[in-house]
Design a protein around this motif. Structure first.
Motif, PDB file in Angstrom:
ATOM      1  N   SER A  80       0.832  -1.206   0.000  1.00  0.00           N
ATOM      2  CA  SER A  80       0.000   0.000   0.000  1.00  0.00           C
ATOM      3  C   SER A  80       0.863   1.251   0.000  1.00  0.00           C
ATOM      4  CB  SER A  80      -0.957  -0.009   1.189  1.00  0.00           C
ATOM      5  OG  SER A  80      -0.232   0.074   2.406  1.00  0.00           O
ATOM      6  N   ASN A  81       2.018   1.230   0.666  1.00  0.00           N
ATOM      7  CA  ASN A  81       2.919   2.383   0.653  1.00  0.00           C
ATOM      8  C   ASN A  81       3.531   2.574  -0.732  1.00  0.00           C
ATOM      9  OD1 ASN A  81       2.443   2.958   3.315  1.00  0.00           O
ATOM     10  ND2 ASN A  81       4.181   1.752   4.072  1.00  0.00           N
ATOM     11  N   ASN A  82       3.898   1.509  -1.396  1.00  0.00           N
ATOM     12  CA  ASN A  82       4.510   1.611  -2.717  1.00  0.00           C
ATOM     13  C   ASN A  82       3.512   2.043  -3.772  1.00  0.00           C
ATOM     14  OD1 ASN A  82       6.959   0.821  -1.697  1.00  0.00           O
ATOM     15  ND2 ASN A  82       6.696  -1.340  -2.236  1.00  0.00           N
ATOM     16  N   VAL A  83       2.277   1.611  -3.672  1.00  0.00           N
ATOM     17  CA  VAL A  83       1.260   1.961  -4.665  1.00  0.00           C
ATOM     18  C   VAL A  83       0.911   3.436  -4.567  1.00  0.00           C
ATOM     19  CG1 VAL A  83      -1.148   1.592  -5.320  1.00  0.00           C
ATOM     20  CG2 VAL A  83       0.317  -0.355  -4.827  1.00  0.00           C
ATOM     21  N   ALA A  84       0.851   3.972  -3.374  1.00  0.00           N
ATOM     22  CA  ALA A  84       0.494   5.376  -3.216  1.00  0.00           C
ATOM     23  C   ALA A  84       1.540   6.274  -3.851  1.00  0.00           C
ATOM     24  CB  ALA A  84       0.335   5.712  -1.732  1.00  0.00           C
ATOM     25  N   VAL A  85       2.784   5.899  -3.850  1.00  0.00           N
ATOM     26  CA  VAL A  85       3.852   6.722  -4.399  1.00  0.00           C
ATOM     27  C   VAL A  85       3.966   6.531  -5.911  1.00  0.00           C
ATOM     28  CG1 VAL A  85       6.351   7.076  -4.377  1.00  0.00           C
ATOM     29  CG2 VAL A  85       5.125   6.713  -2.243  1.00  0.00           C
ATOM     30  N   ALA A  86       3.837   5.303  -6.398  1.00  0.00           N
ATOM     31  CA  ALA A  86       4.149   5.011  -7.785  1.00  0.00           C
ATOM     32  C   ALA A  86       2.921   4.880  -8.684  1.00  0.00           C
ATOM     33  CB  ALA A  86       4.949   3.708  -7.851  1.00  0.00           C
ATOM     34  N   ALA A  87       1.749   5.330  -8.270  1.00  0.00           N
ATOM     35  CA  ALA A  87       0.536   5.169  -9.084  1.00  0.00           C
ATOM     36  C   ALA A  87       0.462   6.274 -10.129  1.00  0.00           C
ATOM     37  CB  ALA A  87      -0.704   5.201  -8.199  1.00  0.00           C
ATOM     38  N   PRO A  88       0.769   5.957 -11.403  1.00  0.00           N
ATOM     39  CA  PRO A  88       0.692   6.982 -12.444  1.00  0.00           C
ATOM     40  C   PRO A  88      -0.747   7.161 -12.928  1.00  0.00           C
ATOM     41  CG  PRO A  88       1.505   4.943 -13.379  1.00  0.00           C
ATOM     42  CD  PRO A  88       1.339   4.713 -11.892  1.00  0.00           C
ATOM     43  N   ALA A  89      -1.031   8.300 -13.499  1.00  0.00           N
ATOM     44  CA  ALA A  89      -2.367   8.594 -14.002  1.00  0.00           C
ATOM     45  C   ALA A  89      -2.560   8.092 -15.421  1.00  0.00           C
ATOM     46  CB  ALA A  89      -2.628  10.092 -13.938  1.00  0.00           C
ATOM     47  N   ALA A  90      -1.517   7.712 -16.113  1.00  0.00           N
ATOM     48  CA  ALA A  90      -1.607   7.283 -17.510  1.00  0.00           C
ATOM     49  C   ALA A  90      -2.464   6.032 -17.708  1.00  0.00           C
ATOM     50  CB  ALA A  90      -0.215   7.074 -18.082  1.00  0.00           C
ATOM     51  N   PRO A  91      -2.375   4.987 -16.869  1.00  0.00           N
ATOM     52  CA  PRO A  91      -3.222   3.814 -17.121  1.00  0.00           C
ATOM     53  C   PRO A  91      -4.713   4.122 -17.059  1.00  0.00           C
ATOM     54  CG  PRO A  91      -1.437   3.210 -15.666  1.00  0.00           C
ATOM     55  CD  PRO A  91      -1.396   4.695 -15.844  1.00  0.00           C
ATOM     56  N   ALA A  92      -5.124   5.070 -16.227  1.00  0.00           N
ATOM     57  CA  ALA A  92      -6.545   5.416 -16.165  1.00  0.00           C
ATOM     58  C   ALA A  92      -6.989   6.027 -17.490  1.00  0.00           C
ATOM     59  CB  ALA A  92      -6.806   6.384 -15.012  1.00  0.00           C
ATOM     60  N   ARG A  93      -6.160   6.906 -18.081  1.00  0.00           N
ATOM     61  CA  ARG A  93      -6.492   7.474 -19.387  1.00  0.00           C
ATOM     62  C   ARG A  93      -6.498   6.399 -20.457  1.00  0.00           C
ATOM     63  NH1 ARG A  93      -2.210  11.344 -20.030  1.00  0.00           N
ATOM     64  NH2 ARG A  93      -1.865  11.501 -17.816  1.00  0.00           N
ATOM     65  N   HIS A  94      -5.560   5.495 -20.345  1.00  0.00           N
ATOM     66  CA  HIS A  94      -5.468   4.398 -21.309  1.00  0.00           C
ATOM     67  C   HIS A  94      -6.724   3.521 -21.241  1.00  0.00           C
ATOM     68  CE1 HIS A  94      -3.384   1.714 -23.991  1.00  0.00           C
ATOM     69  NE2 HIS A  94      -3.617   0.697 -23.176  1.00  0.00           N
ATOM     70  N   ARG A  95      -7.192   3.229 -20.035  1.00  0.00           N
ATOM     71  CA  ARG A  95      -8.416   2.428 -19.875  1.00  0.00           C
ATOM     72  C   ARG A  95      -9.626   3.169 -20.422  1.00  0.00           C
ATOM     73  NH1 ARG A  95      -6.263   0.360 -14.693  1.00  0.00           N
ATOM     74  NH2 ARG A  95      -6.855   2.359 -13.839  1.00  0.00           N
ATOM     75  N   ARG A  96      -9.676   4.479 -20.185  1.00  0.00           N
ATOM     76  CA  ARG A  96     -10.802   5.257 -20.698  1.00  0.00           C
ATOM     77  C   ARG A  96     -10.827   5.262 -22.219  1.00  0.00           C
ATOM     78  NH1 ARG A  96      -9.792  10.486 -17.924  1.00  0.00           N
ATOM     79  NH2 ARG A  96      -8.867   9.465 -16.153  1.00  0.00           N
ATOM     80  N   SER A  97      -9.653   5.366 -22.837  1.00  0.00           N
ATOM     81  CA  SER A  97      -9.631   5.371 -24.298  1.00  0.00           C
ATOM     82  C   SER A  97     -10.049   4.006 -24.852  1.00  0.00           C
ATOM     83  CB  SER A  97      -8.242   5.754 -24.819  1.00  0.00           C
ATOM     84  OG  SER A  97      -7.280   4.802 -24.419  1.00  0.00           O
ATOM     85  N   TRP A  98      -9.651   2.916 -24.187  1.00  0.00           N
ATOM     86  CA  TRP A  98     -10.095   1.591 -24.616  1.00  0.00           C
ATOM     87  C   TRP A  98     -11.596   1.435 -24.422  1.00  0.00           C
ATOM     88  CZ3 TRP A  98      -8.132  -1.654 -27.803  1.00  0.00           C
ATOM     89  CH2 TRP A  98      -6.760  -1.719 -27.979  1.00  0.00           C
ATOM     90  N   ALA A  99     -12.113   1.949 -23.327  1.00  0.00           N
ATOM     91  CA  ALA A  99     -13.551   1.861 -23.087  1.00  0.00           C
ATOM     92  C   ALA A  99     -14.322   2.660 -24.134  1.00  0.00           C
ATOM     93  CB  ALA A  99     -13.888   2.361 -21.684  1.00  0.00           C
ATOM     94  N   LEU A 100     -13.806   3.821 -24.507  1.00  0.00           N
ATOM     95  CA  LEU A 100     -14.441   4.631 -25.540  1.00  0.00           C
ATOM     96  C   LEU A 100     -14.418   3.899 -26.880  1.00  0.00           C
ATOM     97  CD1 LEU A 100     -15.720   7.317 -26.396  1.00  0.00           C
ATOM     98  CD2 LEU A 100     -13.407   8.162 -26.838  1.00  0.00           C
ATOM     99  N   ALA A 101     -13.283   3.308 -27.217  1.00  0.00           N
ATOM    100  CA  ALA A 101     -13.173   2.568 -28.482  1.00  0.00           C
ATOM    101  C   ALA A 101     -14.113   1.367 -28.484  1.00  0.00           C
ATOM    102  CB  ALA A 101     -11.734   2.113 -28.698  1.00  0.00           C
TER     103      ALA A 101
END
Length: 150
Positions: A35-56
């Protein structure tokens, strides 16, 4: 080893076993580290990537749905044109004067009526439409046979 010894060994297997070490402490520590490592290293890019796949995916689903609706409308239009092109499909049963053809005419007429009932339940069925066309063609062949024999 006899049956009594096997049964005794099976009863021994039914007893609770304590683990050699406490696993919960290691699991808890691993979860805290994760949980400590995820809070520091969680990038925002995968969320955008998932949204673009969902849109497609949603656009593709809409395209498939629209294509299916267009196809269904064409099939329904085809069924209506078949019925208008062949008014004898809805006509009364034909009774040939030749007794050799009467049995076949009766069977074809019964098949035509059953297919028409099935078409009322599933008017978009291409298989039923093909069968109805085939039955109509067979009835026409039978009429031609009667004219030739006549």
């Amino acid at each position: 080893m006899n049956e009594f010894e096997w049964r005794r060994q099976m009863r021994d297997l039914n007893r609770p076993v304590t683990p050699r070490s406490d696993l919960w402490a290691r699991i808890d520590a691993a979860l805290d580290d994760a949980s400590n490592n995820v809070a520091v290293a969680a990038p925002a890019a995968p969320a955008r990537h998932r949204r673009s796949w969902a849109l497609a995916a949603s656009i593709a689903a809409i395209a498939v749905l629209a294509g299916g609706l267009v196809w269904r409308m064409q099939v329904m239009h085809g069924a209506a044109s078949i019925a208008s092109d062949h008014p004898s499909l809805e006509s009364a049963p034909w009774k040939p004067s030749d007794p050799r053809l009467a049995g076949a005419a009766l069977e074809l007429d019964a098949a035509r009526m059953e297919l028409q009932q099935a078409m009322q339940q599933a008017p978009d069925s291409p298989a039923l439409q093909r069968l109805l066309q085939r039955t109509h063609a067979q009835q026409n062949q039978l009429r031609d046979l009667e004219k030739q024999a006549g």
